[in-house]
Design an enzyme around this catalytic site. Structure first.
Site, PDB file in Angstrom:
ATOM      1  N   ASP A  94       0.848  -1.191   0.000  1.00  0.00           N
ATOM      2  CA  ASP A  94       0.000   0.000   0.000  1.00  0.00           C
ATOM      3  C   ASP A  94       0.890   1.250   0.000  1.00  0.00           C
ATOM      4  O   ASP A  94       1.807   1.367   0.825  1.00  0.00           O
ATOM      5  CB  ASP A  94      -0.851  -0.055   1.288  1.00  0.00           C
ATOM      6  CG  ASP A  94      -1.953   0.980   1.321  1.00  0.00           C
ATOM      7  OD1 ASP A  94      -2.415   1.391   0.246  1.00  0.00           O
ATOM      8  OD2 ASP A  94      -2.358   1.354   2.449  1.00  0.00           O
ATOM      9  N   HIS A  95       0.637   2.172  -0.910  1.00  0.00           N
ATOM     10  CA  HIS A  95       1.391   3.433  -0.972  1.00  0.00           C
ATOM     11  C   HIS A  95       2.900   3.258  -1.067  1.00  0.00           C
ATOM     12  O   HIS A  95       3.654   3.938  -0.351  1.00  0.00           O
ATOM     13  CB  HIS A  95       1.058   4.340   0.224  1.00  0.00           C
ATOM     14  CG  HIS A  95      -0.350   4.830   0.221  1.00  0.00           C
ATOM     15  ND1 HIS A  95      -0.793   5.810  -0.628  1.00  0.00           N
ATOM     16  CD2 HIS A  95      -1.431   4.444   0.939  1.00  0.00           C
ATOM     17  CE1 HIS A  95      -2.082   6.006  -0.421  1.00  0.00           C
ATOM     18  NE2 HIS A  95      -2.503   5.189   0.513  1.00  0.00           N
ATOM     19  N   ASP A 116       2.770   4.921  -5.554  1.00  0.00           N
ATOM     20  CA  ASP A 116       2.017   6.162  -5.357  1.00  0.00           C
ATOM     21  C   ASP A 116       2.904   7.351  -5.717  1.00  0.00           C
ATOM     22  O   ASP A 116       3.671   7.845  -4.893  1.00  0.00           O
ATOM     23  CB  ASP A 116       1.553   6.238  -3.892  1.00  0.00           C
ATOM     24  CG  ASP A 116       0.751   7.499  -3.619  1.00  0.00           C
ATOM     25  OD1 ASP A 116       0.606   8.331  -4.538  1.00  0.00           O
ATOM     26  OD2 ASP A 116       0.270   7.654  -2.476  1.00  0.00           O
ATOM     27  N   GLY A 191      -7.485   8.447   7.267  1.00  0.00           N
ATOM     28  CA  GLY A 191      -7.593   8.724   8.695  1.00  0.00           C
ATOM     29  C   GLY A 191      -9.025   8.828   9.197  1.00  0.00           C
ATOM     30  O   GLY A 191      -9.988   8.545   8.471  1.00  0.00           O
TER      31      GLY A 191
HETATM   32  P1  13P Z   1      -8.764   4.838   5.748  1.00  0.00           P
HETATM   33  O1  13P Z   1      -7.829   5.687   6.574  1.00  0.00           O
HETATM   34  O2  13P Z   1      -9.993   5.572   5.381  1.00  0.00           O
HETATM   35  O3  13P Z   1      -9.060   3.532   6.387  1.00  0.00           O
HETATM   36  O4  13P Z   1      -8.012   4.525   4.352  1.00  0.00           O
HETATM   37  C1  13P Z   1      -7.050   3.505   4.286  1.00  0.00           C
HETATM   38  C2  13P Z   1      -6.280   3.544   3.018  1.00  0.00           C
HETATM   39  O5  13P Z   1      -6.593   4.240   2.066  1.00  0.00           O
HETATM   40  C3  13P Z   1      -5.102   2.681   2.944  1.00  0.00           C
HETATM   41  O6  13P Z   1      -4.395   2.887   1.773  1.00  0.00           O
HETATM   42  O1  G3H Z   2      -3.259   4.803   3.541  1.00  0.00           O
HETATM   43  C1  G3H Z   2      -2.555   4.588   4.538  1.00  0.00           C
HETATM   44  C2  G3H Z   2      -2.807   3.427   5.398  1.00  0.00           C
HETATM   45  O2  G3H Z   2      -3.886   3.659   6.244  1.00  0.00           O
HETATM   46  C3  G3H Z   2      -1.562   3.009   6.111  1.00  0.00           C
HETATM   47  O3  G3H Z   2      -1.275   3.850   7.156  1.00  0.00           O
HETATM   48  O4  G3H Z   2       1.149   4.439   6.936  1.00  0.00           O
HETATM   49  O5  G3H Z   2      -0.074   4.564   9.138  1.00  0.00           O
HETATM   50  O6  G3H Z   2       0.494   2.364   8.126  1.00  0.00           O
HETATM   51  P1  G3H Z   2       0.171   3.810   7.878  1.00  0.00           P
HETATM   52 ZN    ZN Z   3      -4.451   4.892   1.027  1.00  0.00          ZN
END
Ligand code: 13P
Ligand code: G3H
Ligand code: ZN
Length: 331
Positions: A94-95, A116, A191
């Site tokens: 993720d990201h 990203d 968030g």
């Molecule tokens: P939320 O903070 O809305 O749960 O989004 C999570 C997210 O986009 C992880 O990539």
């Molecule tokens: O989009 C972000 C996710 O909620 C991950 O969050 O970087 O705090 O692990 P984090």
């Molecule tokens: Zn995200």
């Protein structure tokens, strides 16, 4: 030593997304960084017979240790199969914010990565994303790119204000990069504080109601790249029940507002085929742990508060899959 995700039992997201787009539902992408979250995701999706993307941020990778995480994810697949669950499971970064991180994840068994580049200028985003796609596709790993910027602050994901995706850019971006899916910005954010109270109205019960998502932008995007898999980040609903439970047990979350379930359901019926949920899981676990501590101040066995938190998270995940994403029964 490099490991292939197929040997671990993961799948990439290609087939999942194809079915989700044509079936009018979205695949849940739940974040994890500890064992109880991971167990809950796998059990919740197994019980509701939903395909699932388990996802790891770079912050989670640092927190849990990348080697530990890799074996946890492998253990999760084995646990699911032993429990008789056959649902497809993808392991996703993720990201991801750089090429080397994406390569490292692919070498350690990830079946899907997000690069990203949304914080970069457009041309740099294309260049970086294309480079990741070339490496990933050589390993049959799928890639998510992002156009537009989401507001919100997480450990490693931060932006002061959202910049909606420009539909005029999507054809060029998808063609030049070769991405398999595209995250867009239509008003969601990361968030628990997705909207300022002044952006919201209040319903008859005094509950804050956020402005609707920009479905007009989503429709324009869909017109330009029909059937192409679209991803929504920042899609927790920030469920009021858990926010209230946190606040009534000594917590302090003020004016926390998320994306209403009906908006997500509407998005899931469209080309949105992956919906990211992290904050809701965090809130559930925090609420239940707080409640256990409030009810039993003498408790000090982590299993006695993490266990109930995990059980509640399973319930939330089953409910999301059944009633919001529509992915239940699609495995
Ligand atoms: P939320 O903070 O809305 O749960 O989004 C999570 C997210 O986009 C992880 O990539
Ligand atoms: O989009 C972000 C996710 O909620 C991950 O969050 O970087 O705090 O692990 P984090
Ligand atoms: Zn995200």
């Amino acid at each position: 030593m490099a490991v292939n995700y197929k040997d671990i039992g993961f799948v990439n997201t290609r087939e999942m997304f194809k079915k989700a787009v044509s079936g009018g539902y979205a695949i849940p992408a739940y974040n994890f960084n500890n064992m109880e979250q991971l167990q809950a995701i796998v059990m919740g999706c197994g019980q509701s017979k939903s395909p699932v993307i388990i996802q790891v941020s770079s912050g989670a990778r640092k927190y849990a240790n990348q080697t530990m995480l890799r074996y946890m994810a492998e253990g999760a697949v084995k646990m699911a199969r032993e429990a008789g669950y056959t649902c497809p499971i993808a392991l996703h970064l993720d990201h991801g914010d750089n090429y080397d991180l994406c390569v490292s994840c692919i070498e350690t068994g990830f079946s899907s990565v997000m690069i990203d580049g949304s914080a970069h200028p457009y041309e740099k985003n294309i260049e970086q994303t294309k480079k990741v796609v070339e490496y990933a596709h050589a390993h049959d790993v799928t890639v998510e790119g992002e156009l537009g910027v989401l507001a919100g602050i997480e450990d490693d994901v931060e932006a002061a204000k959202s910049i909606y995706t420009q539909p005029d850019q999507v054809v060029d971006f998808v063609n030049k990069t070769g991405v398999d899916s595209l995250a867009i910005s239509i008003g969601t954010s990361h968030g628990a504080y997705k909207f300022k109270p002044e952006q919201c109205t209040r319903n008859a019960n005094g509950v804050l109601v956020p402005p609707p998502l920009r479905f007009d932008i989503l429709e324009e995007v869909e017109k330009r790249i029909p059937g192409f898999p679209i991803v929504l980040h920042g899609s927790s609903s920030v469920l009021p029940y858990y926010v209230e439970l946190i606040n009534s047990t000594g917590g302090k979350l003020q004016a926390a507002v998320g994306i209403p379930a009906d908006q997500l359901r509407k998005a899931a019926r469209s080309a949105v085929c992956k919906i990211n949920i992290d904050s809701d899981g965090r809130l559930v676990m925090t609420a239940i742990i707080r409640k256990v501590f409030a009810d039993k101040p003498g408790e000090f066995d982590p299993r006695k508060y993490l266990g109930p938190a995990r059980d509640e998270l399973i319930k939330m995940i089953v409910d999301k899959n059944e009633n919001v994403l529509g992915s239940a029964g699609k495995a």
